[in-house]
Write a protein that holds these residues in place. Structure first.
Motif, PDB file in Angstrom:
ATOM      1  N   GLY A  52       0.820  -1.164   0.055  1.00 13.36           N
ATOM      2  CA  GLY A  52      -0.051  -0.061  -0.043  1.00 13.36           C
ATOM      3  C   GLY A  52       0.640   1.378   0.124  1.00 13.36           C
ATOM      4  N   LEU A  53       0.377   2.354  -0.669  1.00 11.43           N
ATOM      5  CA  LEU A  53       0.958   3.521  -0.584  1.00 11.43           C
ATOM      6  C   LEU A  53       0.330   4.630   0.144  1.00 11.43           C
ATOM      7  N   SER A  54      -0.595   4.350   0.963  1.00 13.69           N
ATOM      8  CA  SER A  54      -1.562   5.284   1.368  1.00 13.69           C
ATOM      9  C   SER A  54      -0.744   6.302   2.226  1.00 13.69           C
ATOM     10  N   GLU A  55       0.209   6.031   2.974  1.00 13.27           N
ATOM     11  CA  GLU A  55       0.988   7.179   3.468  1.00 13.27           C
ATOM     12  C   GLU A  55       1.594   8.042   2.793  1.00 13.27           C
ATOM     13  N   TYR A  56       1.826   7.688   1.464  1.00 11.81           N
ATOM     14  CA  TYR A  56       2.462   8.846   0.601  1.00 11.81           C
ATOM     15  C   TYR A  56       1.250   9.416  -0.032  1.00 11.81           C
ATOM     16  N   ILE A  57       0.190   8.739  -0.238  1.00 11.00           N
ATOM     17  CA  ILE A  57      -0.819   9.390  -0.931  1.00 11.00           C
ATOM     18  C   ILE A  57      -1.470  10.526  -0.076  1.00 11.00           C
ATOM     19  N   GLU A  58      -1.339  10.508   1.352  1.00 13.89           N
ATOM     20  CA  GLU A  58      -1.866  11.238   2.265  1.00 13.89           C
ATOM     21  C   GLU A  58      -0.801  12.831   2.245  1.00 13.89           C
ATOM     22  N   THR A  59       0.227  12.661   1.732  1.00  9.96           N
ATOM     23  CA  THR A  59       1.058  13.762   1.778  1.00  9.96           C
ATOM     24  C   THR A  59       0.606  15.013   0.473  1.00  9.96           C
ATOM     25  N   GLY A  60       0.020  14.070  -0.541  1.00  9.19           N
ATOM     26  CA  GLY A  60      -0.578  14.979  -1.624  1.00  9.19           C
ATOM     27  C   GLY A  60      -2.033  15.490  -1.636  1.00  9.19           C
ATOM     28  N   THR A  61      -2.521  15.703  -2.526  1.00 11.41           N
ATOM     29  CA  THR A  61      -3.950  16.339  -2.874  1.00 11.41           C
ATOM     30  C   THR A  61      -4.818  15.236  -3.190  1.00 11.41           C
ATOM     31  N   PRO A  62      -5.686  14.882  -2.593  1.00  7.03           N
ATOM     32  CA  PRO A  62      -6.569  13.767  -3.025  1.00  7.03           C
ATOM     33  C   PRO A  62      -7.534  13.885  -4.334  1.00  7.03           C
ATOM     34  N   LEU A  63      -7.529  13.271  -5.200  1.00  8.82           N
ATOM     35  CA  LEU A  63      -8.195  13.422  -6.604  1.00  8.82           C
ATOM     36  C   LEU A  63      -9.164  12.273  -6.706  1.00  8.82           C
ATOM     37  N   ASP A  64      -8.827  10.998  -6.682  1.00  5.49           N
ATOM     38  CA  ASP A  64      -9.771   9.708  -7.018  1.00  5.49           C
ATOM     39  C   ASP A  64     -10.450  10.159  -8.324  1.00  5.49           C
ATOM     40  N   ALA A  65      -9.451  10.034  -9.311  1.00  9.24           N
ATOM     41  CA  ALA A  65      -9.934  10.430 -10.643  1.00  9.24           C
ATOM     42  C   ALA A  65      -9.658   9.380 -11.447  1.00  9.24           C
ATOM     43  N   THR A  66     -10.714   9.089 -12.508  1.00  9.13           N
ATOM     44  CA  THR A  66     -10.481   8.381 -13.620  1.00  9.13           C
ATOM     45  C   THR A  66      -8.978   8.546 -14.382  1.00  9.13           C
ATOM     46  N   ILE A  67      -8.155   7.591 -14.745  1.00  8.13           N
ATOM     47  CA  ILE A  67      -6.926   7.923 -15.403  1.00  8.13           C
ATOM     48  C   ILE A  67      -7.222   8.294 -16.885  1.00  8.13           C
ATOM     49  N   THR A  68      -6.805   9.539 -17.392  1.00  6.27           N
ATOM     50  CA  THR A  68      -6.960   9.885 -18.669  1.00  6.27           C
ATOM     51  C   THR A  68      -5.795  10.478 -19.182  1.00  6.27           C
ATOM     52  N   SER A  69      -5.213  10.536 -20.313  1.00  7.85           N
ATOM     53  CA  SER A  69      -3.837  11.181 -20.693  1.00  7.85           C
ATOM     54  C   SER A  69      -4.136  12.627 -20.464  1.00  7.85           C
TER      55      SER A  69
END
Length: 279
Positions: free
Chosen positions: A143-160
């Motif tokens: 899991g990368l949750s501890e690194y995700i917490e350092t950024g800005t949450p998006l929870d977005a679909t991956i598009t180019s």
């Protein structure tokens, strides 16, 4: 006769028939779950589950009025389900008629993987040509949750388009890493740990050190686009593949993201090719 005695008296043919029956029921339920996964029908099932629990509790505690209400909901709910989910039911019946209902989930998975790889390829190609620096880390088993917490949450679909817009210079989220979790962009502008290895090439900058750092601590696959040269690199398991062409990048990313685990790839000729390429 006890249940144990009954089981002991069953013939081998009956055992086999019952096992096959159970396996078929399990298979049907499994396929139904995979078909509705990701659709609004999932929320319906959650609602039905809650209603069944409430109905059970009314029986336990003798709540007659609430029990009667839940009974009415269950009685007329079936008709409501048919009306509300008429389009989904129609598509499912059409697929059943075409014999595709049992192959849909695997086809959808293959299509989604191709879409994700194509989105990454398109965005990386665009940024490499214009020397737009990028750092994208893809979560696997660790899991990368501890690194995700350092950024800005998006929870977005991956598009180019979204990936490119995130890394455009001087935009609010361009500094830091994008982290992909469960095939979605979980967060942007995340901080990754820098590698402290003394064997890292002197010409590698902060992005490459961060990519190597996260690969030393987790099994994540990390994509780097150099801001200085536009070179494309991949890191995993503490190693780096540098100066990849866009076709090589697509092939390696597919293997690392959806193929074998990183340990097998490190020991394979594919990974040795990447290390020899780097020199």
């Amino acid at each position: 006769m006890s249940n144990l005695d009954f089981l002991m008296t069953m013939k081998a043919s009956e055992w086999i028939r019952n096992i096959i029956d159970i396996l078929l029921v399990w298979f049907v339920f499994y396929k139904l779950i995979t078909i509705i996964k990701g659709t609004k029908a999932v929320q319906l099932l959650k609602g039905i589950f809650v209603i069944l629990i409430v109905r059970f509790l009314t029986e336990v505690f003798g709540l007659s009025t609430l029990g009667w209400m839940m009974e009415q909901v269950l009685t007329f709910g079936f008709l409501a389900v048919i009306i509300i989910f008429q389009p989904e039911l129609r598509r499912a019946l059409e697929q059943l008629g075409r014999g595709k209902i049992f192959t849909r989930s695997s086809l959808q998975e293959d299509e989604e993987q191709k879409r994700l790889i194509e989105a990454m390829k398109k965005s990386v190609s665009y940024m490499a040509k214009r020397r737009i620096g990028a750092l994208i880390s893809i979560e696997k088993e660790t899991g990368l949750s501890e690194y995700i917490e350092t950024g800005t949450p998006l929870d977005a679909t991956i598009t180019s388009e979204l990936i490119i817009n995130i890394f455009i210079p001087n935009t609010p989220l361009h500094d830091g890493a994008v982290i992909v979790q469960k095939n979605k962009i979980a967060a942007a502008s995340c901080y990754l740990p820098l590698s402290e290895s003394p064997f890292i090439s002197k010409d590698l900058g902060t992005r490459h050190r961060a990519a190597l750092g996260i690969s030393e601590e987790t099994d994540a696959v990390t994509i780097i686009v150099s801001e200085e040269t536009g070179a494309i690199s991949l890191t995993v398991a503490g190693d780096i593949m540098r100066n990849l062409t866009i076709d090589e990048f697509e092939e390696r990313l597919t293997e690392l993201w959806f193929g074998a685990d990183e340990t097998a790839l490190v020991e394979s000729n594919v990974w040795k090719w990447g290390k020899k390429k780097d020199g």
